[in-house]
Design a protein around this motif. Structure first.
Motif, PDB file in Angstrom:
ATOM      1  N   PHE A 116       9.091  -9.052   7.205  1.00  0.00           N
ATOM      2  CA  PHE A 116      10.063  -8.406   8.089  1.00  0.00           C
ATOM      3  C   PHE A 116      10.663  -9.410   9.080  1.00  0.00           C
ATOM      4  O   PHE A 116      11.859  -9.356   9.381  1.00  0.00           O
ATOM      5  CB  PHE A 116       9.420  -7.249   8.843  1.00  0.00           C
ATOM      6  CG  PHE A 116       9.296  -5.991   8.036  1.00  0.00           C
ATOM      7  CD1 PHE A 116      10.364  -5.537   7.273  1.00  0.00           C
ATOM      8  CD2 PHE A 116       8.132  -5.254   8.023  1.00  0.00           C
ATOM      9  CE1 PHE A 116      10.267  -4.384   6.517  1.00  0.00           C
ATOM     10  CE2 PHE A 116       8.014  -4.096   7.272  1.00  0.00           C
ATOM     11  CZ  PHE A 116       9.093  -3.661   6.512  1.00  0.00           C
ATOM     12  N   MET A 117       9.837 -10.312   9.584  1.00  0.00           N
ATOM     13  CA  MET A 117      10.334 -11.310  10.529  1.00  0.00           C
ATOM     14  C   MET A 117      11.362 -12.230   9.876  1.00  0.00           C
ATOM     15  O   MET A 117      12.425 -12.503  10.452  1.00  0.00           O
ATOM     16  CB  MET A 117       9.159 -12.133  11.076  1.00  0.00           C
ATOM     17  CG  MET A 117       8.230 -11.366  11.992  1.00  0.00           C
ATOM     18  SD  MET A 117       6.739 -12.314  12.435  1.00  0.00           S
ATOM     19  CE  MET A 117       7.469 -13.755  13.206  1.00  0.00           C
ATOM     20  N   VAL A 141      -2.819  -0.433   6.926  1.00  0.00           N
ATOM     21  CA  VAL A 141      -2.949  -0.890   8.313  1.00  0.00           C
ATOM     22  C   VAL A 141      -4.169  -0.252   8.971  1.00  0.00           C
ATOM     23  O   VAL A 141      -4.946  -0.925   9.671  1.00  0.00           O
ATOM     24  CB  VAL A 141      -1.671  -0.566   9.110  1.00  0.00           C
ATOM     25  CG1 VAL A 141      -1.849  -0.924  10.581  1.00  0.00           C
ATOM     26  CG2 VAL A 141      -0.479  -1.315   8.530  1.00  0.00           C
ATOM     27  N   THR A 145       1.210   1.952   2.882  1.00  0.00           N
ATOM     28  CA  THR A 145       1.383   0.924   3.922  1.00  0.00           C
ATOM     29  C   THR A 145       0.649   1.307   5.197  1.00  0.00           C
ATOM     30  O   THR A 145      -0.092   0.499   5.777  1.00  0.00           O
ATOM     31  CB  THR A 145       2.880   0.729   4.215  1.00  0.00           C
ATOM     32  OG1 THR A 145       3.556   0.336   3.005  1.00  0.00           O
ATOM     33  CG2 THR A 145       3.084  -0.344   5.274  1.00  0.00           C
ATOM     34  N   THR A 193       4.386  -8.190   7.757  1.00  0.00           N
ATOM     35  CA  THR A 193       4.954  -8.554   9.053  1.00  0.00           C
ATOM     36  C   THR A 193       5.793  -9.821   8.953  1.00  0.00           C
ATOM     37  O   THR A 193       6.911  -9.895   9.489  1.00  0.00           O
ATOM     38  CB  THR A 193       3.826  -8.753  10.082  1.00  0.00           C
ATOM     39  OG1 THR A 193       3.034  -7.564  10.166  1.00  0.00           O
ATOM     40  CG2 THR A 193       4.403  -9.081  11.450  1.00  0.00           C
ATOM     41  N   ILE A 194       5.265 -10.834   8.270  1.00  0.00           N
ATOM     42  CA  ILE A 194       6.014 -12.085   8.095  1.00  0.00           C
ATOM     43  C   ILE A 194       7.292 -11.830   7.315  1.00  0.00           C
ATOM     44  O   ILE A 194       8.356 -12.385   7.630  1.00  0.00           O
ATOM     45  CB  ILE A 194       5.133 -13.126   7.385  1.00  0.00           C
ATOM     46  CG1 ILE A 194       3.959 -13.521   8.270  1.00  0.00           C
ATOM     47  CG2 ILE A 194       5.953 -14.368   7.024  1.00  0.00           C
ATOM     48  CD1 ILE A 194       2.958 -14.427   7.587  1.00  0.00           C
ATOM     49  N   THR A 229      -1.162  -6.771   5.624  1.00  0.00           N
ATOM     50  CA  THR A 229      -0.371  -6.392   6.800  1.00  0.00           C
ATOM     51  C   THR A 229       0.346  -7.599   7.382  1.00  0.00           C
ATOM     52  O   THR A 229       1.520  -7.521   7.769  1.00  0.00           O
ATOM     53  CB  THR A 229      -1.284  -5.759   7.863  1.00  0.00           C
ATOM     54  OG1 THR A 229      -1.956  -4.628   7.302  1.00  0.00           O
ATOM     55  CG2 THR A 229      -0.473  -5.320   9.073  1.00  0.00           C
ATOM     56  N   VAL A 230      -0.339  -8.735   7.423  1.00  0.00           N
ATOM     57  CA  VAL A 230       0.288  -9.969   7.909  1.00  0.00           C
ATOM     58  C   VAL A 230       1.437 -10.369   6.993  1.00  0.00           C
ATOM     59  O   VAL A 230       2.504 -10.806   7.461  1.00  0.00           O
ATOM     60  CB  VAL A 230      -0.759 -11.090   8.013  1.00  0.00           C
ATOM     61  CG1 VAL A 230      -0.082 -12.429   8.311  1.00  0.00           C
ATOM     62  CG2 VAL A 230      -1.775 -10.767   9.091  1.00  0.00           C
ATOM     63  N   TYR A 240      -8.577  -9.248  11.967  1.00  0.00           N
ATOM     64  CA  TYR A 240      -7.428 -10.107  12.284  1.00  0.00           C
ATOM     65  C   TYR A 240      -7.892 -11.354  13.039  1.00  0.00           C
ATOM     66  O   TYR A 240      -7.384 -12.461  12.797  1.00  0.00           O
ATOM     67  CB  TYR A 240      -6.396  -9.335  13.103  1.00  0.00           C
ATOM     68  CG  TYR A 240      -5.720  -8.234  12.332  1.00  0.00           C
ATOM     69  CD1 TYR A 240      -4.592  -8.494  11.569  1.00  0.00           C
ATOM     70  CD2 TYR A 240      -6.204  -6.928  12.352  1.00  0.00           C
ATOM     71  CE1 TYR A 240      -3.948  -7.485  10.859  1.00  0.00           C
ATOM     72  CE2 TYR A 240      -5.587  -5.913  11.640  1.00  0.00           C
ATOM     73  CZ  TYR A 240      -4.465  -6.197  10.894  1.00  0.00           C
ATOM     74  OH  TYR A 240      -3.842  -5.201  10.183  1.00  0.00           O
TER      75      TYR A 240
END
Length: 307
Positions: A290-291, A45, A41, A287-288, A283-284, A72
């Motif tokens: 986790f959100m 990144v 992971t 992140t999504i 990575t996105v 990005y």
């Protein structure tokens, strides 16, 4: 004093031995986690901020340069990224607000014995979960094809029917996902419903509680933790969904059924490899995920009960 000191040394020795035993048991799992989960992971990144394109193995440049958030920025102006993200969010919605409520409803019906032959229905509902995803994808792809069974069935009711799923190509995929994974949550809820003391439910019924009241005030609060866990499983599974969509549609037509995992695969392995961009997509996705999981945990702490 000597006895107290000896007692203290014995206690310290026992604690030290306990700690060594603890680390001896935990260390293999920690090493596996760090090497299989944490390191890839973090490396992904880092790689998403470089110009890496395969190195010597793939005939790329040997020096790796840091380019910051270049990939990005490129990602967030690509219309196909937002199309894939929208499709992923549709899958998340179907999973969280379709599979979980339907799985719970079916589990509750079977648990309360509202239908006969519960073992048969439980087996039939769970059966799609044990069939290969590739096989399911091929079968449903044939079913929804322009000359497949679905248009023929529709023409039995409407002879003038014209195949129109090309206007909404994601709908068959959403239907198959709903059908395929509902059985997983059926089993999860069935297992946890059986842990609830039936005497509590019967006592509530004797006191005059209706079926809906028993469900609302006894069963749902007892399953709040299970519901949250199911939501986390649904979100993580939805964001990494790849095989079914790749087999059924391959992301087509014109990327209209593409999701983030398919979009990432295309950038990494189709045409000129763009590994940093693919890592930026992953990575996105994390992140999504986790959100959405954080939002689920917040909603549970705000409105949910406790097991």
């Amino acid at each position: 004093m000597s006895k107290e000191r000896a007692k203290k040394d014995t206690l310290n020795s026992a604690l030290g031995e306990q700690q060594r035993s603890y680390w001896l048991l935990v260390l293999p799992a920690v090493v596996i986690y760090l090497s299989v989960m944490a390191f890839p992971t973090i490396f992904s990144v880092v790689l998403s901020m470089t110009n890496f394109n395969g190195g010597k193995v793939f005939g790329g440049r040997v020096p790796i340069e840091f380019v910051g958030l270049k990939w990005y920025k490129q990602l967030f102006v690509d219309e196909y990224f937002y199309l894939a993200l929208k499709n992923n969010l549709w899958i998340v919605m179907v999973s969280v607000f379709g599979q979980i409520p339907l799985g719970f409803f079916l589990a509750y019906v079977l648990y309360r014995g509202l239908v006969k032959k519960t073992d048969f229905f439980q087996t039939m509902i769970y059966l799609p979960c044990v069939i290969s995803t590739v096989v399911i994808g091929i079968l449903w792809k044939s079913f929804f094809a322009p000359y497949g069974a679905f248009p023929e069935i529709m023409r039995l009711f409407n002879p003038a029917y014209e195949y129109g799923l090309s206007n909404h190509p994601i709908l068959p995929v959403l239907f198959v996902i709903l059908w395929m994974y509902t059985g997983t949550y059926l089993i999860i809820f069935m297992a946890n419903l059986q842990k609830i003391d039936s005497a509590v439910i019967e006592a509530a019924r004797i006191d005059g509680a209706s079926e809906v009241q028993s469900l609302r005030y006894i069963i749902l609060p007892a399953l709040s933790g299970v519901i949250v866990t199911s939501c986390i499983l649904a979100i993580s599974g939805s964001l990494k969904s790849f095989d079914l969509i790749y087999v059924m549609t391959g992301g087509g037509p014109a990327n209209r059924t593409s999701v983030l995992s398919v979009y990432m695969f295309d950038k990494a392995f189709k045409g000129a490899p763009r590994y940093p961009l693919a890592n930026a997509i992953s990575t996105v996705m994390v992140t999504i995920s986790f959100m959405l999981i954080g939002l689920t945990k917040w909603a549970e702490s705000k409105f949910g009960g406790r097991e």
